[in-house]
Write a protein that holds these residues in place. Structure first.
Motif, PDB file in Angstrom:
ATOM      1  N   ASP A 231      92.407 -11.714   4.780  1.00 44.38           N
ATOM      2  CA  ASP A 231      91.175 -12.156   4.014  1.00 44.38           C
ATOM      3  C   ASP A 231      90.927 -13.200   4.074  1.00 44.38           C
ATOM      4  N   VAL A 232      92.384 -14.400   4.047  1.00 43.33           N
ATOM      5  CA  VAL A 232      92.088 -16.332   4.211  1.00 43.33           C
ATOM      6  C   VAL A 232      93.113 -16.366   5.234  1.00 43.33           C
ATOM      7  N   VAL A 233      92.440 -17.773   5.819  1.00 38.80           N
ATOM      8  CA  VAL A 233      93.527 -18.060   6.638  1.00 38.80           C
ATOM      9  C   VAL A 233      93.481 -19.277   6.369  1.00 38.80           C
ATOM     10  N   VAL A 234      94.563 -20.319   6.142  1.00 38.88           N
ATOM     11  CA  VAL A 234      95.035 -21.179   5.936  1.00 38.88           C
ATOM     12  C   VAL A 234      95.689 -21.770   6.908  1.00 38.88           C
ATOM     13  N   GLU A 235      94.774 -23.088   8.262  1.00 39.21           N
ATOM     14  CA  GLU A 235      95.855 -23.453   9.190  1.00 39.21           C
ATOM     15  C   GLU A 235      96.183 -25.561   8.823  1.00 39.21           C
ATOM     16  N   SER A 236      97.367 -25.231   9.046  1.00 37.73           N
ATOM     17  CA  SER A 236      97.613 -26.255   8.545  1.00 37.73           C
ATOM     18  C   SER A 236      99.090 -26.567   9.807  1.00 37.73           C
TER      19      SER A 236
END
Ligand code: FAD
Lengths: 396, 62
Positions: A231-236
């Motif tokens: 539902d949520v993606v964090v690009e790091s």
């Protein structure tokens, strides 16, 4: 000297530059130009206390120093170009700002994944506004989070998500272990185990091929075809330097802005660089210029660069880098340059399963120590700091 | 000079101890101890300690 000194970038590096210019005796004008609308604030809590809700946004601001009361802050203003020969920078409203001295402190921005799929639901964490938006999404019930990138910020965000009660937290990385690039396999393995024990799932050795979903992301497709529901993606996935505005001046901008050992840019006495964006040789090591993205560096570089700019001839820059990272209930604390000693990693004290102190060596010389654990490990690392300071420089 | 550390913010990083060892120390458990009214001659050290605190928990008054 009527134009004074222009500081490009209003974060920690820009703030410390203004403060240290005053401390070094500069009484002329100082103008700090910053793209964000906020006064300088502290970034490390963004992925930890701010995201978890332990620290209110308002607590991040740095305390103003009396000596900088007359500094002019041009916030919400982007510098679009610089003409170093003419000593001017161009602002986003098209106006020119002349300078006698220039401090480059424009830092980094997150690198983005360039693959097919919707953008909505995908986040990065660099600014206050980023952290705010991500926090709103992570506190929605039943949310599934995929973090792309198992570096420091990715692992911190994953740990904070678990603390927030997010039930499904998955970290994806093409490399086989988290944080192993800068810290090596020994700690990479220890960190993987700790994160898994606390509820973070890892999918390692797999890259991202694309994102699923129409309006908004619903899944992450990996290079082997697997799809992780999200539902949520964090690009790091790392960062890139904000140096486009310096183009056209014949500078080396291949990775940040190259400086000499006094933090001078392009051989010009009136231009210096500080903070994450500066690629400087460290006289303590092998003389190879490198950028260092640690919180201690903006302050160290600003102090040195301010002296260079006012002509105080501070001599070669030779900081002892240090960083920390808080994840779950443990802390990593580093002194020196572990990445230069990855070929010879030794446990100096303790045990990777508990509190441990790891030493990194080059030419049989200790170049860095990293503590993992609680207070005892941090205390040991502190003891080795003095030892690191006494080590002779590495030869190139 | 008066030094105030916000102990609610302090997370015992110990960076202040390196910057101003005459003012800040760690006890045996690794927790911060400090001199609240150090001599004015130590101002530079204390300012550096305040700057290097990752939590920005150190305040100098007067
Ligand atoms: C989420 C997060 C967590 C972190 N945690 C840790 C940690 O635990 N430990 C640690 O040691 N370090 C940590 N760091 C690293 C540390 O915060 C950075 O090293 C530090 O912020 C660098 O400061 P800087 O001023 O050099 O650059 P930045 O903070 O990147 O600031 C640059 C500023 O310049 C502005 N700017 C850019 N281009 C322009 C332009 N053209 N015109 C005008 N303004 C411009 C930007 O808007 C920005 O405000 C963390 C960083 C992040 C993002």
């Amino acid at each position: 000297m009527a134009a004074g000194i222009v500081v490009a970038g209003a974060s920690l590096g820009g703030l410390r530059a203004a403060e240290h210019l005053r401390a070094a005796g500069w009484t002329g004008r100082i103008t700090v130009v910053g793209e964000e609308p906020h006064m300088p604030y502290n970034r490390p809590p963004l992925s930890k206390e701010v995201l978890s809700g332990k620290a209110p946004f308002a607590s991040l601001a740095f305390t103003p120093k009396p000596a900088t009361a007359d500094v002019e802050w041009r916030l919400g203003t982007r510098i679009t170009a610089a003409r170093l020969d003419e000593r001017t920078v161009t602002l986003d409203d098209g106006s020119l700002l002349p300078y006698d001295g220039l401090v480059v402190a424009t830092g980094m921005r997150p690198r983005r994944l360039r693959c097919p799929g919707p953008l909505a639901g995908r986040h990065t964490v660099r600014t206050l506004d980023d952290a705010r938006r991500l926090r709103d999404e992570l506190t929605r019930p039943g949310v599934r989070v995929v973090v792309v990138g198992a570096g420091f910020i990715g692992c911190e965000v994953a740990a904070t998500a678990v603390a927030l009660g997010v039930a499904e937290v998955t970290v994806v990385d093409p490399l086989p272990l988290p944080m192993a690039g800068p810290l090596g396999e020994l700690l990479g393995r220890a960190l993987l185990k700790r994160h898994e024990e606390r509820g973070v799932r890892f999918v390692l050795g797999a890259g991202v091929a694309g994102f699923h979903g129409d309006e908004r992301v619903t899944g992450v497709e990996l290079s082997d075809g697997t799809v992780l529901a999200a539902d949520v993606v964090v690009e790091s996935v790392g960062s890139q330097a904000n140096t486009e505005w310096l183009e056209g001046n014949g500078l080396d901008l291949s990775d940040g802005v190259l400086t000499d050992e006094s933090l001078r840019v392009g051989g010009r006495p009136e231009v210096v660089a500080v903070g994450d964006v500066a690629r400087f040789p460290n006289a303590r090591y092998d003389g190879v210029p490198r950028r260092v993205e640690h919180w201690s560096i903006p302050t160290d570089t600003a102090k040195h660069a301010a002296k260079t700019l006012v002509g105080a001839g501070p001599g070669p820059f030779a900081p002892l880098p240090t960083f920390w990272s808080d994840q779950h209930d443990f802390r990593l604390q580093s002194f020196g340059a572990p990445a230069l000693g990855l070929a010879d990693v030794r446990v100096l004290d303790g045990d990777p399963a508990g509190d441990v102190l790891v030493g990194y060596h080059a030419d049989d010389r200790l170049v860095g120590v990293v503590a993992l654990g609680g207070q005892p490990a941090a205390r040991l690392a502190a003891r080795y700091r003095a030892h690191l300071l006494q080590q002779p420089a590495l030869t190139a | 000079m008066k030094v105030v550390v916000d102990m609610n913010k302090c997370q015992d990083h110990g960076q202040c101890v390196f910057a101003a060892p005459d003012v800040f120390t760690m006890d045996d458990d690794g927790h911060l101890l400090y001199v609240p009214d150090p001599d004015d001659a130590l101002r530079d050290e204390v300012e550096e300690a305040a700057d290097v605190c990752p939590l920005q928990a150190i305040r100098i008054e007067g």
